[in-house]
Scaffold this motif. Structure first.
Motif: not given
Length: 118
Positions: A54-75
């Motif tokens: 995810g991206y927070d444009p106000e704070n120019r920050a990148l958010g990385i959310l670890p997950t175990e399952e393969l979801k659409p749009n997961a990296f």
């Protein structure tokens, strides 16, 4: 009897001094779209095989959310001996935030996210 003289000794100090290795958690965002975790920052991923971004444009920050399952749009998270990386060029291009040069920062926790200011 010997006469007294003043000596000015120069100590042997090799020119190349090794800096202590950075053992602080660090994450790099590279111009090729890779997000690279050093060994200590890899622990924040908790051995997850995928992550959502995810991206927070106000704070120019990148958010990385670890997950175990393969979801659409997961990296996928790729683990290596010295850390881990995520290939995320599509993500950076989508938000038009692909850095022109390497950005390295200390990651922080924000709820379930691993945050990184760009």
């Amino acid at each position: 009897m010997s006469e007294e003289r003043d000596f000015s000794f120069t100590l042997f100090e090799p020119h190349r001094t090794r800096l202590p290795k950075n053992d602080q958690p660090a994450v790099e965002v590279r111009p090729n779209g890779r997000i690279v975790f050093n060994k200590n920052a890899t622990q924040l991923l908790e051995n997850s095989n995928f992550c959502m971004l995810g991206y927070d444009p106000e704070n120019r920050a990148l958010g990385i959310l670890p997950t175990e399952e393969l979801k659409p749009n997961a990296f996928p998270v790729r683990y290596a001996a010295k850390g881990a990386y995520i290939g995320a060029k599509k993500f950076f291009k989508h938000f038009d935030i692909l850095p022109s040069q390497l950005v390295e920062n200390t990651p922080f926790k924000s709820g379930s996210f691993i945050g990184l200011t760009l």
